[in-house]
Design an enzyme around this catalytic site. Structure first.
Site, PDB file in Angstrom:
ATOM      1  N   GLY A  93      52.705  35.244  19.256  1.00 33.61           N
ATOM      2  CA  GLY A  93      51.631  34.425  19.209  1.00 33.61           C
ATOM      3  C   GLY A  93      50.796  34.419  18.107  1.00 33.61           C
ATOM      4  O   GLY A  93      50.673  35.675  17.516  1.00 33.61           O
ATOM      5  N   CYS A  94      49.859  33.416  17.935  1.00 28.99           N
ATOM      6  CA  CYS A  94      48.796  33.278  16.916  1.00 28.99           C
ATOM      7  C   CYS A  94      47.864  34.385  17.021  1.00 28.99           C
ATOM      8  O   CYS A  94      47.654  35.235  16.025  1.00 28.99           O
ATOM      9  CB  CYS A  94      48.241  32.141  16.911  1.00 28.99           C
ATOM     10  SG  CYS A  94      47.368  31.227  18.149  1.00 28.99           S
ATOM     11  N   HIS A  95      47.002  34.382  17.915  1.00 32.82           N
ATOM     12  CA  HIS A  95      45.909  35.645  17.956  1.00 32.82           C
ATOM     13  C   HIS A  95      46.737  37.006  18.158  1.00 32.82           C
ATOM     14  O   HIS A  95      46.215  37.867  17.425  1.00 32.82           O
ATOM     15  CB  HIS A  95      45.274  35.369  19.557  1.00 32.82           C
ATOM     16  CG  HIS A  95      44.637  34.050  19.595  1.00 32.82           C
ATOM     17  ND1 HIS A  95      43.347  34.015  19.068  1.00 32.82           N
ATOM     18  CD2 HIS A  95      44.676  33.158  20.434  1.00 32.82           C
ATOM     19  CE1 HIS A  95      42.725  32.769  19.391  1.00 32.82           C
ATOM     20  NE2 HIS A  95      43.592  32.376  20.222  1.00 32.82           N
ATOM     21  N   ALA A  96      47.767  37.118  18.822  1.00 31.97           N
ATOM     22  CA  ALA A  96      48.530  38.208  18.887  1.00 31.97           C
ATOM     23  C   ALA A  96      48.997  38.949  17.535  1.00 31.97           C
ATOM     24  O   ALA A  96      49.018  39.900  17.298  1.00 31.97           O
ATOM     25  CB  ALA A  96      49.843  38.232  19.742  1.00 31.97           C
TER      26      ALA A  96
END
Length: 317
Positions: free
Chosen positions: A113-116
């Site tokens: 994931g992007c934030h992750a």
């Protein structure tokens, strides 16, 4: 020449992947006619004809697509949330120790994931080195451009008569059940979920992930953290670099690129760890292509937008 199919090529992630791949000479893009995009039999046939299939779909559709693949040689790179914590899928962040080895031979790769991605790049090395304990109670503030919300959110932000509330940053994920939290915990080896505050703002793409620590959170100093980052991220698509814009840090600094920069600011009592990248680049499409490149045995940055002076790493060392 590798045959590549993008299932969901009209979404933001799929479009960026196609844009990056369409000029490459070492891949052949397989395409479905518009009228067959939702035809199950046509999708089954083309998925099984592909050497590599990118899934740029909602979670349920991605799970359905996986069931259509019967060819044991087809490599699936899933950009959805559906398989990121599944034990029988390889997590597609090759900068993690030993992960590139797993990606090289994997048939099922879950794109991060992007934030992750930004959180894990900051926290995982510190947990591994014992600078942050698995029982740490962390918090994370993450600012993203509106393209991360897909075509629907892009249309909301770019319409001429949009709601005035879109002109200021907007928090979301208020229930603390954001879909990225499970992978953030699992991949970093954390025993407790971080308090996570994602924010979408009025710019197209870019991401800035921030983790704040106090001296009580760290078994060492800020210089120990910087040393750990410099050792781990001295080359490749994630690098340590304390650059700023005259004392400011813009979330749009790396818009349009496929790499990530991380840094540590502050002092031994109050520390701000920051990762900056493009949510559609290293946060999505760029990361997916990086994983494909590793599978194909070519330089991880092949076909990606990286800065002058980019230096490749042998991630398997």
């Amino acid at each position: 020449m590798a045959k590549v199919f993008i299932d969901g090529s009209y979404g933001t992630t799929g479009l960026r992947i196609r844009e990056r791949l369409q000029t490459r000479k070492d891949v052949e893009l397989l395409m479905l006619p518009e009228e067959l995009r939702k035809d199950i039999d046509a999708r089954r046939e083309i998925l099984n004809a592909a050497d590599i299939a990118f899934l740029c779909l909602p979670d349920d559709a991605a799970k359905q697509a996986v069931k259509l693949v019967e060819n044991p040689d087809t490599v699936i790179i899933d950009a959805s949330t559906a398989h990121r914590t599944a034990d029988d899928w390889v997590y597609g962040l090759p900068e993690l120790d030993g992960q590139s080895f797993l990606i090289e031979s994997a048939k099922r790769i879950a794109n991060p994931g992007c934030h992750a991605s930004g959180f894990i790049a900051l926290v995982a090395p510190l947990v591994q080195d014992g600078l942050v304990l698995p029982d740490a109670r962390l918090s994370c503030f993450s600012l993203t451009g509106y393209s991360g919300g897909g075509n629907g959110m892009i249309a909301q932000y770019e319409t001429s008569d949009r709601d005035r509330m879109l002109s200021a940053p907007r928090m979301y994920g208020l229930s603390q059940h954001h879909k990225h939290i499970p992978e953030m915990m699992k991949v970093c080896g954390l025993n407790y979920a971080p308090v996570f505050c994602p924010v979408v703002a009025d710019f197209y793409s870019g991401m800035q992930v921030t983790v704040c620590l106090t001296g009580d959170d760290v078994r060492g100093s800020i210089d120990d953290i910087r040393a750990a980052y410099k050792e781990k991220y001295h080359c490749g698509l994630i690098r340590y670099c304390e650059d700023d814009e005259n004392g400011f840090l813009s979330a749009a600094r790396y818009d349009g690129r496929d790499d990530m920069m991380i840094a540590a600011y502050g002092n031994d009592d109050c520390m701000t760890l920051v990762s900056r990248f493009d949510n559609l680049g290293k946060g999505a499409s760029g990361a997916a292509i990086q994983n494909m490149n590793i599978v194909l045995g070519v330089d991880e940055a092949t076909g990606l937008v990286v800065p002058d002076g980019y230096m490749a790493c042998n991630l398997n060392l």
